[in-house]
Motif scaffolding. Sequence first.
Motif, PDB file in Angstrom:
ATOM      1  N   GLU A  97      -3.178  -4.855  68.589  1.00  0.00           N
ATOM      2  CA  GLU A  97      -4.579  -4.876  68.220  1.00  0.00           C
ATOM      3  C   GLU A  97      -5.446  -4.633  69.455  1.00  0.00           C
ATOM      4  OE1 GLU A  97      -5.199  -8.601  66.295  1.00  0.00           O
ATOM      5  OE2 GLU A  97      -3.739  -8.161  64.740  1.00  0.00           O
ATOM      6  N   LYS A  98      -5.152  -5.274  70.544  1.00  0.00           N
ATOM      7  CA  LYS A  98      -5.925  -5.100  71.776  1.00  0.00           C
ATOM      8  C   LYS A  98      -5.776  -3.679  72.299  1.00  0.00           C
ATOM      9  CE  LYS A  98      -7.351  -9.342  72.266  1.00  0.00           C
ATOM     10  NZ  LYS A  98      -8.708  -9.669  71.919  1.00  0.00           N
ATOM     11  N   PHE A  99      -4.580  -3.118  72.176  1.00  0.00           N
ATOM     12  CA  PHE A  99      -4.339  -1.760  72.641  1.00  0.00           C
ATOM     13  C   PHE A  99      -5.269  -0.782  71.928  1.00  0.00           C
ATOM     14  CE2 PHE A  99      -2.165   2.289  71.810  1.00  0.00           C
ATOM     15  CZ  PHE A  99      -2.135   2.790  73.102  1.00  0.00           C
ATOM     16  N   GLU A 100      -5.373  -0.909  70.619  1.00  0.00           N
ATOM     17  CA  GLU A 100      -6.216  -0.005  69.844  1.00  0.00           C
ATOM     18  C   GLU A 100      -7.677  -0.107  70.268  1.00  0.00           C
ATOM     19  OE1 GLU A 100      -5.497  -0.142  65.641  1.00  0.00           O
ATOM     20  OE2 GLU A 100      -3.342  -0.220  65.927  1.00  0.00           O
ATOM     21  N   GLU A 101      -8.106  -1.279  70.668  1.00  0.00           N
ATOM     22  CA  GLU A 101      -9.485  -1.472  71.118  1.00  0.00           C
ATOM     23  C   GLU A 101      -9.704  -0.879  72.510  1.00  0.00           C
ATOM     24  OE1 GLU A 101     -10.262  -5.672  70.922  1.00  0.00           O
ATOM     25  OE2 GLU A 101      -9.707  -5.768  68.812  1.00  0.00           O
ATOM     26  N   MET A 102      -8.683  -0.879  73.336  1.00  0.00           N
ATOM     27  CA  MET A 102      -8.804  -0.416  74.725  1.00  0.00           C
ATOM     28  C   MET A 102      -8.953   1.097  74.847  1.00  0.00           C
ATOM     29  SD  MET A 102      -5.937  -2.741  76.711  1.00  0.00           S
ATOM     30  CE  MET A 102      -5.162  -1.261  77.219  1.00  0.00           C
ATOM     31  N   ILE A 103      -8.277   1.856  74.016  1.00  0.00           N
ATOM     32  CA  ILE A 103      -8.231   3.300  74.163  1.00  0.00           C
ATOM     33  C   ILE A 103      -9.400   3.957  73.431  1.00  0.00           C
ATOM     34  CG2 ILE A 103      -6.842   5.374  73.793  1.00  0.00           C
ATOM     35  CD1 ILE A 103      -5.669   3.391  75.819  1.00  0.00           C
ATOM     36  N   SER A 104     -10.171   4.743  74.168  1.00  0.00           N
ATOM     37  CA  SER A 104     -11.293   5.470  73.570  1.00  0.00           C
ATOM     38  C   SER A 104     -10.973   6.960  73.567  1.00  0.00           C
ATOM     39  CB  SER A 104     -12.557   5.208  74.384  1.00  0.00           C
ATOM     40  OG  SER A 104     -12.447   5.815  75.656  1.00  0.00           O
ATOM     41  N   LEU A 129       5.395   9.911  64.277  1.00  0.00           N
ATOM     42  CA  LEU A 129       4.952  11.060  63.479  1.00  0.00           C
ATOM     43  C   LEU A 129       3.910  11.919  64.191  1.00  0.00           C
ATOM     44  CD1 LEU A 129       4.871   9.695  59.825  1.00  0.00           C
ATOM     45  CD2 LEU A 129       6.521  11.254  60.866  1.00  0.00           C
ATOM     46  N   SER A 130       3.075  11.331  65.023  1.00  0.00           N
ATOM     47  CA  SER A 130       2.043  12.087  65.744  1.00  0.00           C
ATOM     48  C   SER A 130       2.410  12.315  67.203  1.00  0.00           C
ATOM     49  CB  SER A 130       0.708  11.336  65.673  1.00  0.00           C
ATOM     50  OG  SER A 130       0.305  11.170  64.340  1.00  0.00           O
ATOM     51  N   ALA A 131       3.685  12.203  67.529  1.00  0.00           N
ATOM     52  CA  ALA A 131       4.128  12.277  68.933  1.00  0.00           C
ATOM     53  C   ALA A 131       4.728  13.632  69.277  1.00  0.00           C
ATOM     54  CB  ALA A 131       5.136  11.166  69.201  1.00  0.00           C
ATOM     55  N   SER A 132       4.101  14.697  68.830  1.00  0.00           N
ATOM     56  CA  SER A 132       4.698  16.024  69.029  1.00  0.00           C
ATOM     57  C   SER A 132       4.755  16.458  70.485  1.00  0.00           C
ATOM     58  CB  SER A 132       3.948  17.065  68.198  1.00  0.00           C
ATOM     59  OG  SER A 132       2.593  17.122  68.609  1.00  0.00           O
ATOM     60  N   ASN A 133       3.951  15.870  71.361  1.00  0.00           N
ATOM     61  CA  ASN A 133       3.996  16.238  72.780  1.00  0.00           C
ATOM     62  C   ASN A 133       4.889  15.333  73.617  1.00  0.00           C
ATOM     63  OD1 ASN A 133       2.270  18.503  72.758  1.00  0.00           O
ATOM     64  ND2 ASN A 133       0.504  17.152  72.553  1.00  0.00           N
ATOM     65  N   LEU A 134       5.336  14.231  73.053  1.00  0.00           N
ATOM     66  CA  LEU A 134       6.147  13.272  73.798  1.00  0.00           C
ATOM     67  C   LEU A 134       7.462  13.905  74.254  1.00  0.00           C
ATOM     68  CD1 LEU A 134       6.059  10.241  74.648  1.00  0.00           C
ATOM     69  CD2 LEU A 134       7.451   9.781  72.627  1.00  0.00           C
ATOM     70  N   GLN A 135       7.757  13.790  75.566  1.00  0.00           N
ATOM     71  CA  GLN A 135       8.984  14.356  76.114  1.00  0.00           C
ATOM     72  C   GLN A 135       9.940  13.297  76.643  1.00  0.00           C
ATOM     73  OE1 GLN A 135       8.172  17.474  78.960  1.00  0.00           O
ATOM     74  NE2 GLN A 135       6.635  18.389  77.644  1.00  0.00           N
ATOM     75  N   PHE A 136       9.399  12.159  77.105  1.00  0.00           N
ATOM     76  CA  PHE A 136      10.215  11.119  77.721  1.00  0.00           C
ATOM     77  C   PHE A 136       9.929   9.784  77.053  1.00  0.00           C
ATOM     78  CE2 PHE A 136       9.097  14.360  80.823  1.00  0.00           C
ATOM     79  CZ  PHE A 136      10.348  14.803  81.208  1.00  0.00           C
ATOM     80  N   PRO A 185       2.463   0.323  68.799  1.00  0.00           N
ATOM     81  CA  PRO A 185       1.236   0.332  67.985  1.00  0.00           C
ATOM     82  C   PRO A 185       1.085   1.632  67.203  1.00  0.00           C
ATOM     83  CG  PRO A 185       0.780  -0.475  70.192  1.00  0.00           C
ATOM     84  CD  PRO A 185       2.191   0.041  70.206  1.00  0.00           C
ATOM     85  N   ASN A 186       0.711   1.520  65.938  1.00  0.00           N
ATOM     86  CA  ASN A 186       0.609   2.678  65.043  1.00  0.00           C
ATOM     87  C   ASN A 186      -0.275   3.792  65.576  1.00  0.00           C
ATOM     88  OD1 ASN A 186       2.322   1.558  63.162  1.00  0.00           O
ATOM     89  ND2 ASN A 186       0.675   0.621  61.992  1.00  0.00           N
ATOM     90  N   SER A 187      -1.344   3.449  66.260  1.00  0.00           N
ATOM     91  CA  SER A 187      -2.300   4.469  66.683  1.00  0.00           C
ATOM     92  C   SER A 187      -1.992   5.068  68.061  1.00  0.00           C
ATOM     93  CB  SER A 187      -3.703   3.863  66.711  1.00  0.00           C
ATOM     94  OG  SER A 187      -3.762   2.849  67.697  1.00  0.00           O
ATOM     95  N   THR A 188      -0.875   4.702  68.673  1.00  0.00           N
ATOM     96  CA  THR A 188      -0.572   5.163  70.034  1.00  0.00           C
ATOM     97  C   THR A 188      -0.700   6.673  70.166  1.00  0.00           C
ATOM     98  OG1 THR A 188       0.930   3.315  70.401  1.00  0.00           O
ATOM     99  CG2 THR A 188       1.164   5.200  71.871  1.00  0.00           C
ATOM    100  N   PHE A 189      -0.037   7.414  69.319  1.00  0.00           N
ATOM    101  CA  PHE A 189       0.003   8.868  69.469  1.00  0.00           C
ATOM    102  C   PHE A 189      -1.199   9.556  68.829  1.00  0.00           C
ATOM    103  CE2 PHE A 189       4.345   7.216  69.600  1.00  0.00           C
ATOM    104  CZ  PHE A 189       4.634   7.542  70.904  1.00  0.00           C
ATOM    105  N   SER A 225      -1.993  13.737  74.022  1.00  0.00           N
ATOM    106  CA  SER A 225      -1.403  14.441  75.171  1.00  0.00           C
ATOM    107  C   SER A 225      -0.258  13.668  75.813  1.00  0.00           C
ATOM    108  CB  SER A 225      -2.474  14.689  76.238  1.00  0.00           C
ATOM    109  OG  SER A 225      -3.507  15.489  75.718  1.00  0.00           O
ATOM    110  N   LEU A 226       0.056  12.500  75.277  1.00  0.00           N
ATOM    111  CA  LEU A 226       1.056  11.630  75.895  1.00  0.00           C
ATOM    112  C   LEU A 226       2.415  12.325  76.010  1.00  0.00           C
ATOM    113  CD1 LEU A 226       1.104   8.698  76.967  1.00  0.00           C
ATOM    114  CD2 LEU A 226       2.078   8.018  74.774  1.00  0.00           C
ATOM    115  N   LEU A 227       2.913  12.408  77.249  1.00  0.00           N
ATOM    116  CA  LEU A 227       4.219  13.019  77.526  1.00  0.00           C
ATOM    117  C   LEU A 227       5.305  11.970  77.738  1.00  0.00           C
ATOM    118  CD1 LEU A 227       3.192  15.776  80.125  1.00  0.00           C
ATOM    119  CD2 LEU A 227       3.656  16.060  77.680  1.00  0.00           C
ATOM    120  N   CYS A 228       4.926  10.799  78.252  1.00  0.00           N
ATOM    121  CA  CYS A 228       5.907   9.783  78.620  1.00  0.00           C
ATOM    122  C   CYS A 228       5.447   8.414  78.136  1.00  0.00           C
ATOM    123  CB  CYS A 228       6.085   9.774  80.132  1.00  0.00           C
ATOM    124  SG  CYS A 228       7.233   8.507  80.720  1.00  0.00           S
ATOM    125  N   LEU A 229       6.328   7.721  77.417  1.00  0.00           N
ATOM    126  CA  LEU A 229       6.067   6.353  76.987  1.00  0.00           C
ATOM    127  C   LEU A 229       7.201   5.472  77.488  1.00  0.00           C
ATOM    128  CD1 LEU A 229       4.507   4.203  75.346  1.00  0.00           C
ATOM    129  CD2 LEU A 229       5.892   4.869  73.367  1.00  0.00           C
TER     130      LEU A 229
END
Length: 190
Positions: free
Chosen positions: A1-8, A57-64, A28-32, A37-41
Motif C-alpha cells: 500500500e505504501k509503495f503505491e502511494e510513493m510512486i508518481s 502481466l505488465s512487465a514486458s520490459n523486465l529483464q532481470f 505489489p500489483n501496480s509495480t509494473f 520502464s523497469l528492467l530489474c527487480l
Amino acid sequence: EKFEEMISEDQSGILALKFTSCQMEKIPNSTFDKLPSLLCLMVTTPGLSSLEHGDFLSASNLQFLYLPGNRVKRLSKDTFAGASNLNDINLSDNDIEVVSEDAFNGLEHLESLNLSRNQIAFFSQKTFESLADLMNLDISGNTIEFLDARLFINNEKLNGINIADNQIFSMTNNFMDILPKVKVINMMNN
C-alpha cells in the motif's frame, strides 16, 4: 500500500528497483503499471511468500528478476506471463517444492535460471521445454534423485548445468548425447 502511494507518474522512468528488509509478502500489483520502464527487480527480504499468475502481466520490459532468500513455495502455470523479455531469474534460497511444467511459458529469451537451494525433488519433462535460449541452469542444492535427459531436449543453447548437492543416484543413459553444447556440468555431492 505504501509503495503505491510513493510512486508518481514523474518516476515512471525508473529502471531498477530493490526491496530489502521489508515485510512484503507479494509483489505489489501496480509495480509494473506504475514503472513501465523497469528492467530489474530485486527483492531480498525473507518476506516474499508467493508469485502468482498476473504478477508480471505488465512487465514486458523486465529483464532481470532477483528474488533470492525469500519464502516462495510454488511456481504455478504461467507464473511469469507478461514478462516475455526476462533474461535472468534468480530464485535461489527459497522454499520452492513444486515447479509446474508450464511455469516458464513465454520466456523464450531467458538465458540464466537459478533455482538452487530449494526443496525441488522433481521436474516434469516439459519444465524447461519453452526456454529455447537457456544457457545456464543452476538446480543445485535441491532433493532431486533422478535426472532424465529429455528434460533438456529443447535447450540446444544450454552450456552450463549445476546439479551439485542433490540426491541424484540415476540418470538416463543418453544424458550426454542430448546435451551436445554443454561445456560445464557440476555433479559433485550426489
